[in-house]
Design a protein around this motif. Structure first.
Motif, PDB file in Angstrom:
ATOM      1  N   ASP A 118     -16.332  19.015 -12.957  1.00 21.47           N
ATOM      2  CA  ASP A 118     -16.489  17.640 -12.469  1.00 21.47           C
ATOM      3  C   ASP A 118     -15.325  17.229 -11.584  1.00 21.47           C
ATOM      4  N   TRP A 119     -14.216  17.960 -11.715  1.00 19.17           N
ATOM      5  CA  TRP A 119     -13.009  17.642 -10.949  1.00 19.17           C
ATOM      6  C   TRP A 119     -12.889  18.462  -9.668  1.00 19.17           C
ATOM      7  N   ALA A 169      -9.683  20.325  -5.238  1.00 23.38           N
ATOM      8  CA  ALA A 169      -9.573  20.743  -3.839  1.00 23.38           C
ATOM      9  C   ALA A 169      -8.563  19.885  -3.084  1.00 23.38           C
ATOM     10  N   GLU A 170      -8.543  18.594  -3.369  1.00 22.83           N
ATOM     11  CA  GLU A 170      -7.588  17.699  -2.700  1.00 22.83           C
ATOM     12  C   GLU A 170      -6.154  18.022  -3.109  1.00 22.83           C
ATOM     13  N   LEU A 171      -5.955  18.343  -4.363  1.00 23.36           N
ATOM     14  CA  LEU A 171      -4.614  18.732  -4.817  1.00 23.36           C
ATOM     15  C   LEU A 171      -4.151  20.007  -4.105  1.00 23.36           C
ATOM     16  N   SER A 203      -0.381  24.286  -6.343  1.00 23.17           N
ATOM     17  CA  SER A 203      -0.959  25.595  -6.653  1.00 23.17           C
ATOM     18  C   SER A 203      -1.874  25.449  -7.864  1.00 23.17           C
ATOM     19  N   GLY A 204      -2.786  26.393  -8.033  1.00 24.70           N
ATOM     20  CA  GLY A 204      -3.693  26.337  -9.169  1.00 24.70           C
ATOM     21  C   GLY A 204      -2.972  26.319 -10.498  1.00 24.70           C
ATOM     22  N   ASP A 208     -15.849  10.678  -5.790  1.00 27.97           N
ATOM     23  CA  ASP A 208     -15.698  10.146  -4.432  1.00 27.97           C
ATOM     24  C   ASP A 208     -14.377   9.418  -4.179  1.00 27.97           C
ATOM     25  N   THR A 209     -13.469   9.490  -5.137  1.00 27.44           N
ATOM     26  CA  THR A 209     -12.168   8.830  -4.940  1.00 27.44           C
ATOM     27  C   THR A 209     -11.024   9.830  -5.038  1.00 27.44           C
ATOM     28  N   ALA A 210     -11.307  11.094  -4.769  1.00 25.78           N
ATOM     29  CA  ALA A 210     -10.293  12.144  -4.942  1.00 25.78           C
ATOM     30  C   ALA A 210      -9.031  11.872  -4.132  1.00 25.78           C
TER      31      ALA A 210
END
Length: 225
Positions: free
Chosen positions: A36-37, A42-44, A50-51, A215-217
């Motif tokens: 869900d994130w 992706a934005e982070l 980093s992952g 939609d607020t990432a």
């Protein structure tokens, strides 16, 4: 030559400092999953994380009405926050939660005693003041999600975390069109149930319960930087 060496040392130090960020924990809602994130993740990554700096625990059973804030639901979230804290090069963590993940994360931060080690907390579409659809404790409470450890208005669990400090900066992201939080009414005691006590700021969007998460990432990541 010595001046050049000093300048290089300063540049290396500044670069290392700039790269040192708080580890981030993303806590999904009841019935959700770590995927869900995906937009936030992706934005982070786009911002240079980093992952290994991002933790996305999966919690809860397939029985959505059975999940609450006590027991096996807690363990993955508590472990993720603890692991993020232990690995964070800054010595602090940032936490973003959605829906029931907001209140679940708050409980784990307090249980771990990390109230002073969470820099930024972003609560998205949470029900920290309770859900009118769950009833008023102890009346008309039919499921675990709405029970003693759940989200009924005035539940002992919600009362136990209310007004407690759990982060340096607290933000809420909410909607007056939230089909989950606003079912039966958005407010509890005249305050939107997604608004968190002592919050630094609150942001409203014309989005539904799940759109607030997906939609607020960009805003979410802005708030933790």
């Amino acid at each position: 030559m010595k001046i050049i060496q000093i300048l290089l040392l300063i540049m290396v130090t500044v670069t290392a400092s700039a790269a040192c960020r708080d580890a981030v924990v993303l806590v999904h809602g009841n019935g959700g999953s770590s995927s869900d994130w995906n937009n936030t993740y992706a934005e982070l990554l786009n911002r240079g994380y980093s992952g290994s700096e991002i933790y996305r625990p999966n919690w809860g059973s397939a029985c959505v009405a059975c999940n609450n804030h006590s027991g096996t639901e807690e363990v993955p979230v508590r472990n993720a926050i603890s692991d993020a804290y232990a690995s964070s090069c800054s010595g602090h963590v940032d936490v973003i939660g959605h829906s029931m993940g907001v209140s679940l994360a708050i409980k784990q931060i307090i249980a771990l005693g990390l109230e002073n080690d969470v820099n930024d907390f972003v609560g998205i579409a949470g029900a920290v003041r309770g859900l009118k659809s769950c009833g008023y404790y102890p009346y008309n409470v039919w499921t675990s999600t709405c029970g003693y450890w759940g989200l009924s208005v005035g539940s002992p669990f919600l009362n136990s975390i209310y007004n407690k400090s759990f982060a340096h900066q607290v933000y809420s992201i909410k909607s007056w069109n939230d089909q989950i939080v606003c079912y039966g009414g958005c407010t509890v005691g005249g305050i939107h149930s997604s608004s968190i006590w002592g919050e630094t700021a609150s942001y409203s969007y014309y989005l539904g319960h799940f759109g607030l998460q997906t939609d607020t990432a960009i805003k979410q990541v802005d708030l933790i930087q």
